[in-house]
Design a protein around this motif. Structure first.
Motif, mmCIF file in Angstrom:
data_model
loop_
_atom_site.group_PDB
_atom_site.id
_atom_site.type_symbol
_atom_site.label_atom_id
_atom_site.label_comp_id
_atom_site.label_asym_id
_atom_site.label_seq_id
_atom_site.Cartn_x
_atom_site.Cartn_y
_atom_site.Cartn_z
ATOM 1 N N LEU A 137 0.823 -1.208 0.000
ATOM 2 C CA LEU A 137 0.000 0.000 0.000
ATOM 3 C C LEU A 137 0.861 1.263 0.000
ATOM 4 O O LEU A 137 0.542 2.248 -0.672
ATOM 5 C CB LEU A 137 -0.944 -0.011 1.204
ATOM 6 C CG LEU A 137 -2.025 -1.107 1.144
ATOM 7 C CD1 LEU A 137 -2.670 -1.294 2.502
ATOM 8 C CD2 LEU A 137 -3.074 -0.773 0.085
ATOM 9 N N GLN A 141 0.888 3.962 -2.999
ATOM 10 C CA GLN A 141 0.684 5.388 -2.720
ATOM 11 C C GLN A 141 1.796 6.219 -3.368
ATOM 12 O O GLN A 141 1.542 7.251 -3.994
ATOM 13 C CB GLN A 141 0.675 5.623 -1.208
ATOM 14 C CG GLN A 141 0.384 7.057 -0.789
ATOM 15 C CD GLN A 141 -1.091 7.402 -0.909
ATOM 16 O OE1 GLN A 141 -1.945 6.674 -0.434
ATOM 17 N NE2 GLN A 141 -1.385 8.503 -1.562
ATOM 18 N N ARG A 142 3.031 5.752 -3.251
ATOM 19 C CA ARG A 142 4.172 6.475 -3.821
ATOM 20 C C ARG A 142 4.119 6.528 -5.346
ATOM 21 O O ARG A 142 4.668 7.450 -5.957
ATOM 22 C CB ARG A 142 5.492 5.827 -3.378
ATOM 23 C CG ARG A 142 5.840 6.026 -1.913
ATOM 24 C CD ARG A 142 7.302 5.665 -1.634
ATOM 25 N NE ARG A 142 7.606 4.280 -1.949
ATOM 26 C CZ ARG A 142 7.481 3.272 -1.102
ATOM 27 N NH1 ARG A 142 7.026 3.489 0.136
ATOM 28 N NH2 ARG A 142 7.801 2.037 -1.456
ATOM 29 N N ASP A 147 -5.432 6.711 -6.022
ATOM 30 C CA ASP A 147 -6.008 7.707 -5.123
ATOM 31 C C ASP A 147 -6.920 6.953 -4.160
ATOM 32 O O ASP A 147 -8.029 6.552 -4.533
ATOM 33 C CB ASP A 147 -6.792 8.749 -5.921
ATOM 34 C CG ASP A 147 -7.484 9.785 -5.033
ATOM 35 O OD1 ASP A 147 -7.363 9.697 -3.789
ATOM 36 O OD2 ASP A 147 -8.166 10.672 -5.585
ATOM 37 N N PHE A 148 -6.436 6.757 -2.941
ATOM 38 C CA PHE A 148 -7.183 5.932 -2.000
ATOM 39 C C PHE A 148 -8.425 6.623 -1.438
ATOM 40 O O PHE A 148 -9.157 6.024 -0.652
ATOM 41 C CB PHE A 148 -6.267 5.445 -0.877
ATOM 42 C CG PHE A 148 -5.345 4.332 -1.297
ATOM 43 C CD1 PHE A 148 -5.814 3.031 -1.428
ATOM 44 C CD2 PHE A 148 -4.011 4.578 -1.602
ATOM 45 C CE1 PHE A 148 -4.978 2.000 -1.832
ATOM 46 C CE2 PHE A 148 -3.160 3.558 -2.002
ATOM 47 C CZ PHE A 148 -3.646 2.261 -2.121
#
Length: 265
Positions: A137, A141-142, A147-148
């Motif tokens: 995760l 994200q990186r 886009d969570f």
């Protein structure tokens, strides 16, 4: 002779599940050890090539179903070696803006994925173990592609049978579930002992000789993994019965794998 697509340090004498699957699908990114293991696999499960094809077809149908539900970003866990009909090809054909993050730890799968994805700014591969959700995760994200705060399509297609019970499969799925917002979906398929138990027992024995032993699960065990998800119709079913495009003559009892899609509540 050194093949240009073989990463440095790969032990070509140790077979892997990703390369075995590639061979069953008719791909060319496998070694002699993988092919030898695959032939043993096919002796235990003569329907192996058909099962691989059916699982790949489920992936396509699941991605298109998720697209219909408004999903435009995908996290493909244990994505394996790319063959024709990858997630980004399916999704971006439907919507060029769709984004895909592939996840695998197998060196050949990662190296070939990077070649395939070169120049595609909306798809990438991260080399992480899907059984370490925190690392996956964070890397997703990186990447800047997920886009969570928006719904995500999490894919675990034909891969969770490599997660050992001691890894606590339920907690792994729960970690991904908790990281995504309601409206996100989980597409899931894995081998089961409910279908052709004798053949499945033979496959388990064969895969003990690889770097990826196999752990089939019952329908009840798979249902438990969908805690927090609403399983969509038609439920947890053999591969060819999950929203088929048309009538087919594939025998569900010989499919070997259950498939399902769930929506996070």
């Amino acid at each position: 002779m050194t093949l240009s697509w073989v990463p440095e340090g790969v032990d070509t004498g140790l077979p892997s599940a990703a390369r075995l699957y590639d061979y069953l699908l008719g791909g060319g990114h496998n070694f002699a050890a993988d092919r030898a293991l695959a032939e043993k696999f096919l002796k235990a499960q003569p329907n192996g090539r058909t099962i691989a094809r059916l699982n790949r077809a489920f992936l396509r149908r699941a991605v298109l179903f998720l697209m219909d539900q408004g999903i435009r970003q995908f996290l493909d866990l244990g994505s394996g070696i790319p063959t024709v009909g990858n997630v980004h090809e399916i999704a971006q054909k439907a919507d060029p803006e769709a984004r895909v993050v592939y996840v695998d730890f197998e060196d050949v799968a990662v190296a070939h994925s990077r070649l395939i994805l070169e120049g595609d700014e909306r798809a990438t591969i991260i080399q992480e173990d899907m059984t370490d959700p925190a690392a996956v995760l964070a890397a997703a994200q990186r990447s800047g592609l997920i886009d969570f705060s928006q719904p995500v399509g999490v894919l675990t297609v034909g891969v969770f049978h490599f997660v050992a019970p001691e890894k606590d499969p339920a907690s792994i799925v729960a970690a991904y579930r908790d990281a995504v917002v309601p409206g996100s979906h989980l597409a899931f398929s894995q081998f089961t002992q409910d279908l052709q138990p004798e053949e499945m027992a033979g496959v388990v024995e064969v895969m003990k000789k690889s770097m990826n032993p196999m752990f089939p699960r019952t329908k009840q065990e798979i249902t438990a993994l969908f805690d927090g998800f609403e399983i969509t119709e038609p439920g947890i079913v053999p591969l060819p019965l999950w929203r088929p495009d048309s009538e087919n003559d594939d025998d569900p009892d010989k499919a070997g794998i259950y498939a399902a899609v769930g929506r996070k509540l």
